[in-house]
Every structure is written in structure tokens, then in C-alpha cells.
Write a protein that holds these residues in place. Structure first.
Motif: not given
Lengths: 196, 242
Positions: B209, A142, A113-115, B112, B185-189, A117, B182, B157-158, B90, B211, B109, A51-52, B114
């Protein structure tokens, strides 16, 4: 497997079932509790967390657990956000944390890339909790925030930077990855914790 | 795994459901075979069926020591709390996020980023990629790329991107679109839809590309074995856990 009283701290911060099930697969019925006496009397304590950070610290506060955790004497294992909350502060929500490990948790820069993972390999392994784990072994991560490498680092991992995959200071152990989700490697680490 | 009443089903182009087996058993089998992550999508998620899904999540979590994602019919933070408490790592959200984008930031929020996977089903019509709902039946008029960028800003997050043009065809993933997403964005795809052979997976990582790559039927019907696939990807210098 040693029979013992393992307590998972319940502060409404997700993923507690997964940790409980992981111990069940090892033949141990862990107790999930927010009761201070129950936690204090455990043989081993698990401090999980998904979580956060600021939300989770608030939740610890509401459950009156903030003073208890740093004061525990038995082996304690922080997992993921649990590990980050054992540090001094975290950039996530600019949060003051429990201060067990003398380090500030930082956010990954956006170079990749963030997270972070997925499965990644461990390095600079220092035994104890990680006995029998090889640098080629993978564990599951993660997270968007990381603990820099410090003196208490007992395993590192490389993603954008080299960061702490696991920490130890006295009776306090912590891992950034999820041992309960890391296949057979994670099982071995949980067994090591039980056998401490 | 598309799940209906605790069993996995896989549609060809999202119609024509075929039964591919018991979800918990399959999950354990895939974990043993070396799958890195499992995704369960409850395709018949209605209010009455929520309990069945939560029970399935519990059973899977008891059995499995690798991560898994659960989706289908999630529309509130309460839904997510129940699934995470049952042992999901998730959740994936789709229609509810399109109808109420604020849901993404509420979830990020509260739980998270993730654990917030945004599933996007899109179709290319006359050269324009558009977001679709209800398994590809309902057009939204929303541009795929704008939606994905917005979702990232809101805290997803993804991204789990399924090309409805490719899904079920076994002709390969939508690599040109994947690479665009891909790099945007800067999150996993995660690439989804179209896997037919092992080369397709390598292409999704190298050309697309991506992830991660997701597939169902080629695994369910044992057309591709996960151990062989991972060995093959390693020969292509794609980092894999073996």
C-alpha cells in the motif's frame, strides 16, 4: 516565443528558482523582484508560492505587496500557494488572503492521504490558459489545502473532492498544480500564458 | 540517486560504492524516460561539501521539469532555505530529525509540510523494527513505528522508508512493514530498498500500500526500464502517468 518582460514576485516564499528556470527553458529571462514599480511595469506577472499561508501573507505584508497584487492590470499567474493567497481566506493558519477570487480555501479531510502529492489528471477544461490540454494529461500537485470549484474554475481535479485545479477571473489566472514541474504539459501551459 | 561530489553512487547494503554516472545527465535521462520524481541523497554531506550540493541542485533545477527532493546533511531551516532557493522542491531529513525532532515542526511551519520528507532507515532485529542512522551503522534504540507516528504529528509531509534488511538485496520491498506504516499515518509513504524486478514494484503498491516506490540500481544499471515498468504497472491496474 513572444519576447516579453515577465516578472516573478519575490517575497521569500520558496521555489522561485524553479519557475525562473522553467521560463529560461522557454528562452525567456524572467526578472525576480519585490520592487513595486518593476512588478507594475511587467508584461506578465508570476505570483509563485511554496510554504505556509499565514507566513507567506506576513511576508507579502512586510514587502508591502498586499495592495499591489489585486490592483495589477496585466495577466497574473498564481501558482500553488500563490493561487490560494489570491482567494479570500484560507483555513491554513486562519489567514485572510488577497481576495481576488471570491472563495475560501479549505483543508482536505483525512479520507485519503494529505498532502495530495503527485501527478493527477485535469477535468472540465475551459481553454484559454489551458488551450491544447487534454483531460488525460497529468500535472504535478503538492498541497494540503484546496480551492472549491467555483464559477471562476477553468479546470478541476479529483482528490477526496472535486476541487479547482485552475482559476481565471479577468486578468488573474491561477493554478494549483506546478506548471514548472509538470513536464511537457506544464511547458504548454506556460507557453499559453506567455501567448495570452 | 545517492550523490557524492556531483556523481551518483549506489551501495549494496550501503557499503561498496559503485559509480553510476553523472547526476545531472542521469536526472535529465530519467525525466525523459518518465520518472515521476527524483530523489538526490548527498551521502557525503559535510560542511565543506554543501556548496557542491547547492550547485548540483541548481544544475538539476535548470535542466529538469519534474519534481525532485534533496537530502543529506540537512540540519537547520537555513540549510533547507538554501536548497529550496536553489530549486529543490522538497528536502528530506533523517539524522538531524532523530537528534532534534523539533526540526520537523520548525521546517513544517517555515516551509510547509509538503516539502518536508522524513527519511527513515530502519532495520529489523529479532522481530523489532528499529531506526538506524549513518547508513545503517548506528542504532538509535528508537522504535520505527513510534517514530513515524511522531514525525507525522510534528508535521512531516511524507515518509521515505528504507528497509536496511531489504536494501540492495533485489528481493522485493519490505511490504509487511510498509502496509503497517501506510495504514498508521495519513501522509504519503515512499517504499525504498529491495527493488529487483517489476513485480516487486507492483507488490509494493498492492501489498505494501505504498504511495510511491523508489529505486536506484535497477534503473542505473538498466535492469528495468521506466517506460516498461509503467506499462506493466498499468496492466496491474495501478494508476500511473504514461
Amino acid at each position: 516565443m513572444k519576447k516579453q518582460n515577465i516578472v516573478i514576485i519575490d517575497y521569500d516564499a520558496g521555489n522561485i528558482q524553479s519557475v525562473k528556470y522553467a521560463f529560461e527553458r522557454l528562452g525567456i529571462t524572467a526578472i525576480v523582484s519585490k520592487d513595486k514599480e518593476v512588478i507594475r511595469n511587467a508584461d506578465k506577472v508570476i505570483f509563485p508560492g511554496v510554504g505556509e499561508a499565514s507566513w507567506a501573507m506576513n511576508s507579502l505584508k512586510e514587502n508591502d505587496l498586499i495592495d499591489l497584487i489585486p490592483d495589477l492590470k496585466q495577466p497574473v499567474l498564481g501558482i500553488c500557494l500563490g493561487m490560494q493567497l489570491m482567494c479570500e481566506t484560507t483555513e491554513e493558519g486562519n489567514t485572510k488572503a488577497l481576495g481576488i477570487f471570491p472563495v475560501s480555501v479549505k483543508r482536505f479531510t483525512n479520507e485519503q492521504k494529505v498532502p495530495h502529492m503527485g501527478w493527477n489528471q485535469l477535468d472540465d477544461l475551459k481553454g484559454g490558459l489551458l488551450n491544447g490540454i487534454k483531460p488525460s494529461d497529468f500535472t504535478y500537485f503538492v498541497h494540503s489545502y484546496y480551492v472549491p470549484v467555483i464559477e471562476e474554475t477553468i479546470a478541476s481535479c479529483d482528490y477526496i473532492v472535486s476541487f479547482s485545479a485552475a482559476l481565471q477571473k479577468d486578468n488573474f489566472y491561477a493554478c494549483q498544480f506546478h506548471p514548472e514541474k509538470s513536464g511537457d504539459v506544464g511547458v504548454k501551459i506556460l507557453e499559453n500564458f506567455i501567448n495570452l | 540517486m545517492d550523490v557524492k561530489d556531483g556523481r551518483t553512487v549506489k551501495g549494496v547494503n550501503f557499503v561498496d560504492l559503485r559509480d553510476a554516472g553523472d547526476a545531472v545527465e542521469l536526472a535529465a535521462y530519467y525525466a525523459e524516460q518518465g520518472a515521476d520524481e527524483l530523489v538526490f541523497l548527498d551521502i557525503t554531506a559535510t560542511h565543506e561539501k554543501r556548496k557542491t550540493l547547492v550547485e548540483l541542485v541548481q544544475k538539476v533545477a535548470k535542466e529538469l521539469n519534474i519534481p525532485f527532493t534533496v537530502g543529506g546533511g540537512i540540519s537547520t531551516p537555513e540549510d533547507v532555505g538554501v536548497l529550496l532557493n536553489a530549486g529543490a522542491d522538497k528536502v528530506s531529513i533523517n539524522s538531524a530529525a532523530v537528534r532534534n525532532p523539533q526540526l520537523i515542526s520548525d521546517l513544517a511551519k517555515r516551509f510547509g509540510s509538503q516539502c518536508v520528507v522524513l527519511a527513515v532507515d530502519a532495520k529489523c532485529v529479532d522481530g523489532n523494527w528499529e531506526v538506524y542512522l549513518n547508513g545503517g551503522r548506528l542504532s538509535t534504540g528508537i522504535d520505527l513505528f513510534e517514530w513515524i507516528v511522531k514525525a507525522e504529528q510534528l508535521g512531516a509531509g511524507e515518509i521515505l522508508f528504507t528497509s536496511m534488511n531489504h536494501d540492495g538485496t533485489k528481493n522485493g520491498f519490505a511490504n509487511e512493514t510498509l502496509v503497517k506504516i501506510s495504514e498508521m499515518v495519513n501522509i504519503p509513504v515512499i517504499a525504498s530498498g529491495g527493488a529487483g524486478n517489476m513485480e516487486h514494484f507492483a507488490d509494493a503498491f498492492i501489498e505494501g500500500k505504498a504511495d510511491a516506490a523508489l529505486a536506484a540500481s535497477v534503473f542505473h544499471f538498466k535492469e528495468i526500464g521506466i517506460p516498461e515498468l509503467k506499462k506493466y504497472l498499468k496492466t496491474k491496474n495501478i494508476p500511473v502517468r504514461i
